[in-house]
Design a protein around this motif. Structure first.
Motif, short mmCIF file in Angstrom:
data_model
loop_
_atom_site.label_atom_id
_atom_site.label_comp_id
_atom_site.label_asym_id
_atom_site.label_seq_id
_atom_site.Cartn_x
_atom_site.Cartn_y
_atom_site.Cartn_z
N CYS A 68 0.61 -1.25 -0.01
CA CYS A 68 -0.05 -0.09 -0.07
C CYS A 68 0.95 1.34 0.00
O CYS A 68 0.31 2.32 -0.44
N CYS A 69 2.20 1.15 0.40
CA CYS A 69 3.00 2.28 0.32
C CYS A 69 3.25 2.80 -1.09
O CYS A 69 3.79 3.82 -1.47
N ASN A 70 3.03 2.10 -2.23
CA ASN A 70 3.07 2.29 -3.48
C ASN A 70 1.81 2.73 -4.24
O ASN A 70 1.75 2.96 -5.37
N TRP A 71 0.77 2.67 -3.53
CA TRP A 71 -0.61 2.98 -3.98
C TRP A 71 -0.81 4.50 -4.17
O TRP A 71 -0.20 5.38 -3.55
N ASN A 72 -1.42 5.03 -5.25
CA ASN A 72 -1.57 6.24 -5.69
C ASN A 72 -2.28 6.97 -4.39
O ASN A 72 -3.22 6.64 -3.79
N GLY A 73 -1.86 8.09 -4.35
CA GLY A 73 -2.29 9.01 -3.22
C GLY A 73 -1.77 8.67 -1.45
O GLY A 73 -2.18 9.03 -0.75
N ILE A 74 -0.81 7.64 -1.67
CA ILE A 74 -0.35 7.34 -0.40
C ILE A 74 1.25 7.41 -0.17
O ILE A 74 2.08 7.20 -1.38
N ILE A 75 1.41 8.07 0.98
CA ILE A 75 2.91 8.33 1.05
C ILE A 75 3.22 7.50 2.48
O ILE A 75 2.50 7.89 3.51
N CYS A 76 4.03 6.67 2.73
CA CYS A 76 4.52 5.86 4.12
C CYS A 76 5.85 6.50 4.55
O CYS A 76 6.43 7.03 3.73
N ASN A 77 5.89 6.70 5.83
CA ASN A 77 7.19 7.09 6.45
C ASN A 77 8.04 5.64 6.42
O ASN A 77 7.74 4.76 7.04
N PRO A 78 9.15 6.05 5.71
CA PRO A 78 9.89 4.51 5.61
C PRO A 78 10.53 4.33 6.69
O PRO A 78 11.25 2.93 7.06
N ALA A 79 10.77 5.20 7.95
CA ALA A 79 11.45 4.72 8.90
C ALA A 79 10.33 3.83 10.12
O ALA A 79 10.90 3.27 10.97
N THR A 80 9.11 4.10 9.68
CA THR A 80 7.99 3.39 10.62
C THR A 80 7.30 2.47 10.04
O THR A 80 6.27 1.74 10.46
N ASN A 81 7.29 2.69 8.67
CA ASN A 81 6.29 1.72 7.70
C ASN A 81 4.92 2.09 7.99
O ASN A 81 3.91 1.24 7.57
N ARG A 82 4.50 3.40 8.39
CA ARG A 82 3.13 3.69 8.68
C ARG A 82 2.81 4.89 7.62
O ARG A 82 3.65 5.57 7.17
N VAL A 83 1.38 4.78 7.32
CA VAL A 83 1.02 5.60 6.55
C VAL A 83 1.03 7.05 7.04
O VAL A 83 0.38 7.40 8.09
N ALA A 84 1.50 8.14 6.30
CA ALA A 84 2.00 9.39 6.89
C ALA A 84 1.09 10.35 6.17
O ALA A 84 0.56 11.47 6.59
N THR A 85 0.74 9.92 4.46
CA THR A 85 -0.09 11.02 3.94
C THR A 85 -1.16 10.42 3.09
O THR A 85 -0.85 9.10 2.43
N LEU A 86 -2.47 10.85 3.03
CA LEU A 86 -3.58 10.34 2.30
C LEU A 86 -3.87 11.39 1.66
O LEU A 86 -4.55 12.36 1.96
N GLN A 87 -3.90 11.15 0.10
CA GLN A 87 -4.51 12.37 -0.71
C GLN A 87 -5.38 11.78 -1.80
O GLN A 87 -5.20 10.85 -2.60
#
Length: 341
Positions: A68-87
């Protein structure tokens, strides 16, 4: 040289900021081979969001067997593997903002933009997003009141709820957010007064965008105690004095108060030298233009459709602005208008 500011849409600033922030974060991502792996709980929440939006084709790439970190509109924090941005800002999305957004506990940036078919209220589950710094829900059809629970999100730096169908009053509790640098609530159907607490921000003084609503009453005197940089209150039903907002020691840069019911003596106003834009058009302002209007930093001016009189001061850019910046008024004269008699 005169640039009309009557139809300026300050929400465009936030759209630009949103895009710039998104691009910055996107370009900062590691290569796909090093990309963060999506946290299973975040993936479950995102799939619930997709389902709640009736599985739109725009989100077809959101598949359970992919990262899901590669899904459109999604950015994950690579340090935590948690979703940081939802657009969510494209496609024919309809329905309501899914409550499942509250199940992304490490979300820092939430963008819901340019979705005219999105209705309903701002879900209460947003109050769970304690890490949220940037909230932008703009140009949608969401309605209801601005939720007071936003004051619980102590890390918020930007609030953009512009150009929706929001009603009711502005929550006074927004002043409790000490990290705020800007609030944009323009282009809604908000009523009531500007909260007096907007003169009591204890952290940074945020840029304030409240234009194109149905706000009434006077500008709180308490706002004069703070040092705002930008104040946009155009196209409301505000009245009374605005002079406390100004002063030679202020650092105001942008002021748009056009199309209200303000009544005051302009000759008592002393502009700060920092002022770049001033729009006071379509009010009932009397008096004359003081000498402080001749500041070389004032690049945008509109005092048209008032009751001003007297000679336009010489200096700065006052003689370079188009005559339309001054007309009609009761008896203003001097360049760029006809000479005083």
């Amino acid at each position: 040289m005169f640039i009309s500011t009557h139809n300026m849409k300050p929400s465009a600033l936030f759209s630009t900021l949103s895009l710039c922030l998104f691009l910055f974060l996107f370009l900062s991502l590691p290569p796909p081979s090093l990309a963060a792996r999506c946290n299973p709980n975040d993936k479950e929440a995102l799939l619930q969001i997709k389902k709640s939006l009736n599985n739109p084709t725009h989100l077809a790439a959101w598949k359970p067997n992919t990262n899901c970190c590669n899904w459109n509109g999604i950015i994950c924090n690579p340090a935590t593997n948690r979703v940081a941005t939802l657009q969510l800002d494209s496609g024919n999305l309809s329905g309501q903002i899914p409550p499942a957004v509250g199940n992304l506990p490490f979300l820092e940036n939430l963008f819901v933009l340019n979705l005219s078919n999105l209705t309903g209220h701002i879900p209460s589950t947003v109050a769970k997003l304690s890490h949220l710094t940037f909230l932008a829900i703009s140009h949608t059809s969401i309605s209801g009141r601005i939720p007071s629970f936003l004051s619980q999100l102590k890390n918020l730096t930007y609030i953009n709820l512009s150009y929706n169908q929001l009603t009711g009053s502005i929550p006074a509790s927004l002043s409790q957010l000490t990290q705020l640098t800007a609030i944009d609530l323009g282009g809604n159907k908000l009523t009531g007064k500007i909260p007096s607490s907007f003169g009591e921000f204890t952290g940074a003084v945020p840029d304030l965008y409240l234009s194109q609503n149905k706000l009434s009453g006077t500008i709180p005197k308490s706002m004069g105690y703070l040092n705002y940089s930008a104040i946009y209150l155009a196209n409301n039903m505000l009245e009374g004095e605005v002079t406390p907002l100004f002063g030679k020691n202020k650092t105001l840069r942008f002021v748009h108060l056009g199309s209200n019911k303000f009544r005051f003596d302009m000759s008592k106003v002393e502009l700060p030298v920092t002022l770049f834009l001033l729009d006071l058009s379509h009010n009932g302002i009397t008096g004359s233009l003081p000498a402080s209007f001749a500041s070389p930093n004032l690049m945008n001016l509109n005092v048209s459709y008032n009751r001003l009189c007297g000679q336009i001061p010489a200096g700065g850019n006052l003689q370079v602005f188009e005559p339309s910046a001054y007309l009609p008024n009761r008896c203003l004269c001097g360049a760029p208008l006809p000479a005083c008699k």
